[in-house]
Scaffold this motif. Sequence first.
Motif, mmCIF file in Angstrom:
data_model
loop_
_atom_site.group_PDB
_atom_site.id
_atom_site.type_symbol
_atom_site.label_atom_id
_atom_site.label_comp_id
_atom_site.label_asym_id
_atom_site.label_seq_id
_atom_site.Cartn_x
_atom_site.Cartn_y
_atom_site.Cartn_z
ATOM 1 N N MET A 8 29.098 65.744 59.594
ATOM 2 C CA MET A 8 29.982 66.783 59.070
ATOM 3 C C MET A 8 30.496 67.601 60.247
ATOM 4 O O MET A 8 29.753 67.880 61.176
ATOM 5 C CB MET A 8 29.233 67.688 58.091
ATOM 6 C CG MET A 8 28.747 66.964 56.860
ATOM 7 S SD MET A 8 27.804 68.032 55.769
ATOM 8 C CE MET A 8 26.193 67.917 56.540
ATOM 9 N N GLU A 24 31.002 79.205 56.198
ATOM 10 C CA GLU A 24 30.705 78.455 54.977
ATOM 11 C C GLU A 24 30.051 77.115 55.286
ATOM 12 O O GLU A 24 29.070 76.733 54.628
ATOM 13 C CB GLU A 24 31.985 78.237 54.155
ATOM 14 C CG GLU A 24 32.575 79.496 53.581
ATOM 15 C CD GLU A 24 33.465 80.278 54.552
ATOM 16 O OE1 GLU A 24 33.928 81.361 54.166
ATOM 17 O OE2 GLU A 24 33.693 79.819 55.695
ATOM 18 N N ILE A 25 30.575 76.392 56.269
ATOM 19 C CA ILE A 25 29.990 75.082 56.580
ATOM 20 C C ILE A 25 28.642 75.247 57.262
ATOM 21 O O ILE A 25 27.741 74.428 57.077
ATOM 22 C CB ILE A 25 30.962 74.195 57.396
ATOM 23 C CG1 ILE A 25 30.508 72.735 57.385
ATOM 24 C CG2 ILE A 25 31.086 74.667 58.828
ATOM 25 C CD1 ILE A 25 30.586 72.054 56.063
ATOM 26 N N VAL A 41 26.191 75.399 54.588
ATOM 27 C CA VAL A 41 25.887 74.054 54.081
ATOM 28 C C VAL A 41 24.871 73.372 54.995
ATOM 29 O O VAL A 41 23.894 72.784 54.526
ATOM 30 C CB VAL A 41 27.172 73.198 53.961
ATOM 31 C CG1 VAL A 41 26.837 71.748 53.617
ATOM 32 C CG2 VAL A 41 28.110 73.790 52.922
ATOM 33 N N THR A 71 27.827 68.835 44.135
ATOM 34 C CA THR A 71 29.092 68.897 43.404
ATOM 35 C C THR A 71 30.189 69.427 44.307
ATOM 36 O O THR A 71 29.927 70.089 45.316
ATOM 37 C CB THR A 71 28.981 69.810 42.165
ATOM 38 O OG1 THR A 71 28.700 71.146 42.597
ATOM 39 C CG2 THR A 71 27.895 69.338 41.223
ATOM 40 N N GLY A 72 31.418 69.133 43.948
ATOM 41 C CA GLY A 72 32.565 69.630 44.704
ATOM 42 C C GLY A 72 33.799 68.835 44.365
ATOM 43 O O GLY A 72 33.755 67.827 43.657
ATOM 44 N N GLU A 73 34.903 69.300 44.896
ATOM 45 C CA GLU A 73 36.175 68.639 44.647
ATOM 46 C C GLU A 73 36.252 67.312 45.393
ATOM 47 O O GLU A 73 35.508 67.071 46.341
ATOM 48 C CB GLU A 73 37.320 69.549 45.105
ATOM 49 C CG GLU A 73 37.410 70.833 44.313
ATOM 50 C CD GLU A 73 38.559 71.712 44.775
ATOM 51 O OE1 GLU A 73 39.488 71.204 45.431
ATOM 52 O OE2 GLU A 73 38.512 72.902 44.468
ATOM 53 N N THR A 74 37.177 66.469 44.987
ATOM 54 C CA THR A 74 37.420 65.210 45.664
ATOM 55 C C THR A 74 37.760 65.484 47.121
ATOM 56 O O THR A 74 38.566 66.361 47.426
ATOM 57 C CB THR A 74 38.596 64.460 44.990
ATOM 58 O OG1 THR A 74 38.266 64.240 43.626
ATOM 59 C CG2 THR A 74 38.882 63.144 45.679
ATOM 60 N N GLY A 75 37.117 64.749 48.001
ATOM 61 C CA GLY A 75 37.400 64.886 49.423
ATOM 62 C C GLY A 75 36.705 66.040 50.109
ATOM 63 O O GLY A 75 36.991 66.343 51.259
ATOM 64 N N SER A 76 35.758 66.677 49.428
ATOM 65 C CA SER A 76 35.087 67.844 50.012
ATOM 66 C C SER A 76 33.883 67.482 50.882
ATOM 67 O O SER A 76 33.308 68.347 51.518
ATOM 68 C CB SER A 76 34.657 68.817 48.911
ATOM 69 O OG SER A 76 33.737 68.199 48.038
ATOM 70 N N GLY A 77 33.506 66.209 50.922
ATOM 71 C CA GLY A 77 32.402 65.782 51.781
ATOM 72 C C GLY A 77 31.063 65.667 51.087
ATOM 73 O O GLY A 77 30.023 65.688 51.742
ATOM 74 N N LYS A 78 31.077 65.515 49.778
ATOM 75 C CA LYS A 78 29.819 65.394 49.026
ATOM 76 C C LYS A 78 28.984 64.227 49.536
ATOM 77 O O LYS A 78 27.780 64.335 49.674
ATOM 78 C CB LYS A 78 30.109 65.215 47.530
ATOM 79 C CG LYS A 78 30.804 66.373 46.878
ATOM 80 C CD LYS A 78 31.091 66.106 45.417
ATOM 81 C CE LYS A 78 32.036 64.963 45.180
ATOM 82 N NZ LYS A 78 33.430 65.190 45.565
#
Length: 72
Positions: free
Chosen positions: A24, A30-31, A34, A51-58
């Motif tokens: 990452m 914020e990161i 994480v 969880t997270g939006e598409t492309g968020s690095g889950k």
Amino acid sequence: MSRATAVCSQINTATSGEVGFCGMVGSSPEIREVYSLVKRIAPHYTSVLVTGETGSGKELVARALHNLSPVS
């Protein structure tokens, strides 16, 4: 060098060489939060729902959690 540091160093070297944590990339507050959560959660035998939006690095978070866990 801790196991977590060694594993993440290998993963970061295998990726683009960018500064980051377990593949990452980022240095925003914020990161960094994480990164901190992954380091705190990974050593425990527990289930985690990422969880997270598409492309968020889950998938990167899931891979880091797995690679740093005692199970891997």
